[in-house]
Scaffold this active site. Structure first.
Site, PDB file in Angstrom:
ATOM      1  N   ILE A  14       0.830  -1.041   0.010  1.00 25.87           N
ATOM      2  CA  ILE A  14      -0.048  -0.042  -0.190  1.00 25.87           C
ATOM      3  C   ILE A  14       0.979   0.944  -0.163  1.00 25.87           C
ATOM      4  O   ILE A  14       0.354   2.091  -0.514  1.00 25.87           O
ATOM      5  CB  ILE A  14      -0.866   0.054   1.131  1.00 25.87           C
ATOM      6  N   LYS A  91      -5.125   1.978   8.137  1.00 26.35           N
ATOM      7  CA  LYS A  91      -6.376   1.070   8.772  1.00 26.35           C
ATOM      8  C   LYS A  91      -5.790  -0.208   8.877  1.00 26.35           C
ATOM      9  O   LYS A  91      -5.248  -0.517   7.940  1.00 26.35           O
ATOM     10  CB  LYS A  91      -7.704   1.340   7.897  1.00 26.35           C
TER      11      LYS A  91
END
Ligand code: NAP
Length: 308
Positions: A14, A91
């Site tokens: 990510i 997250k």
């Protein structure tokens, strides 16, 4: 204004796919260093194997973005906050709820920004869906999040370990949207978690929630989906159906379908820069609370072993 000097910590998928390009496109921030134990770093950007090494020997920074697995995030965040750095958390914001509360306390004491990011809340259909749903009478809510783990998380051992959340790693994205767009608080009624015989985290889950007005909410999570993938939230109301699909990029209302421009991570970094400039934190643990409740009170069934 002088750009916020930020270090990316955890140079995995990510960080490379989304964080680096999003920061590169935002004049309010500049990547000043990277930290990762095994990744070699990016050309022209100072790289360190640990956060401690960066803090001891590296260039001055104002902030860190923590893109590691959740299991190691607390110590990194606490170190950064105590050093007076603003912290952007990928997250989920932590491996436990209490550690996130502890981070909020440390951030407040240090006078810096803590941002618990929920990227799916920045999917382009989410705000229009929230506005459309405001004031409507809800009849039912269905969440279907079915994807192929071999495609999206190949070789990620941490995701199958305790604290890695298993299928709730994507499922929490759906809950971050639902807890934002629905007009009422929701809570868990029941959950069945399907655990592969060789893994500590679920590969699938069936959940039922209810909101405080009595609306039933179903959630179908499955990582064994091949072929077309589903990331859909369908809300039945007294005025027709509101459907978010493709994770929130497509919005269908009784008036028609809108395919919207995807810019979750650019929008996340705009929010982070605003929070830093306004000396504010933003930490909403509602999605993590619902997942924690599923682990707390859900029943377990053992299913076929899973290998990558
Ligand atoms: P990943 O590809 O496994 O990358 C995680 C990286 O964290 C690894 O590259 C590892 O670095 C690094 N790391 C591990 N321990 C570290 C430590 N103590 N200090 C510094 N770096 C450390 O995982 P990912 O898919 O990027 O996911 C990371 C987080 O982002 C998760 O919380 C996930 O839920 C979230 N996320 C992922 C996606 C996605 O599509 N993948 C989407 C949105 C959010 P080395 O390689 O150097 O060992």
């Amino acid at each position: 204004m002088t750009p916020i000097r930020i270090a990316i910590v955890g140079m995995g998928k990510i960080a490379r796919d989304q964080h680096l390009p999003a920061i590169a496109g935002n004049g309010d921030l500049i990547v000043t260093a990277t930290v990762s134990p095994h990744h070699p770093g990016e050309p022209g950007i100072p790289h360190y194997k640990t956060l401690e090494a960066l803090l001891a020997d590296g260039p001055l920074i104002d902030a860190v973005a923590l893109c590691t697995p959740p299991q190691v995030r607390y110590d990194l965040a606490a170190t950064a906050l105590a050093a007076g750095l603003h912290v952007f958390l990928e997250k989920p914001p932590g491996a436990t709820l209490a550690e996130v509360t502890a981070l909020e306390r440390i951030a407040a004491t240090s006078g810096v920004t803590l941002f618990a990011s929920w990227h799916s809340r920045f999917a382009p259909g989410v705000e229009p869906a929230k506005s459309w749903l405001a004031g409507r009478e809800l009849k039912s809510v269905s969440i279907v999040w079915r994807e192929d783990v071999r495609v999206w998380h190949p070789g990620q051992a941490w995701i199958w370990e305790a604290g890695g959340l298993g299928v709730f790693d994507p499922g929490i994205n759906a809950l971050s949207i639902v807890t934002h767009i629905l007009p009422h608080l929701i809570f868990l009624k029941s959950a069945t978690l399907s655990l592969p015989a060789n893994r500590a985290a679920p590969i699938a889950a069936d959940l039922a929630f209810r909101d405080i007005a009595g609306t039933e909410i179903t959630m179908d999570l499955d990582w064994r989906q091949t072929g077309p993938q589903n990331w859909d939230i369908t809300v039945g109301t007294d005025c027709g159906i509101c459907k978010l699909s493709s994770g929130g990029a497509v919005l269908t209302l009784p008036t028609g379908i809108q395919q919207l421009e995807e810019r979750e991570y650019p929008a996340l970094y705009e929010r982070f820069a605003t929070l830093v400039h306004e000396h504010r934190s933003e930490v909403d643990t509602a999605p993590l609370r619902l997942v924690a409740d599923a682990f707390l009170s859900g029943t377990r069934e053992i299913v076929e072993a899973f290998d990558d």
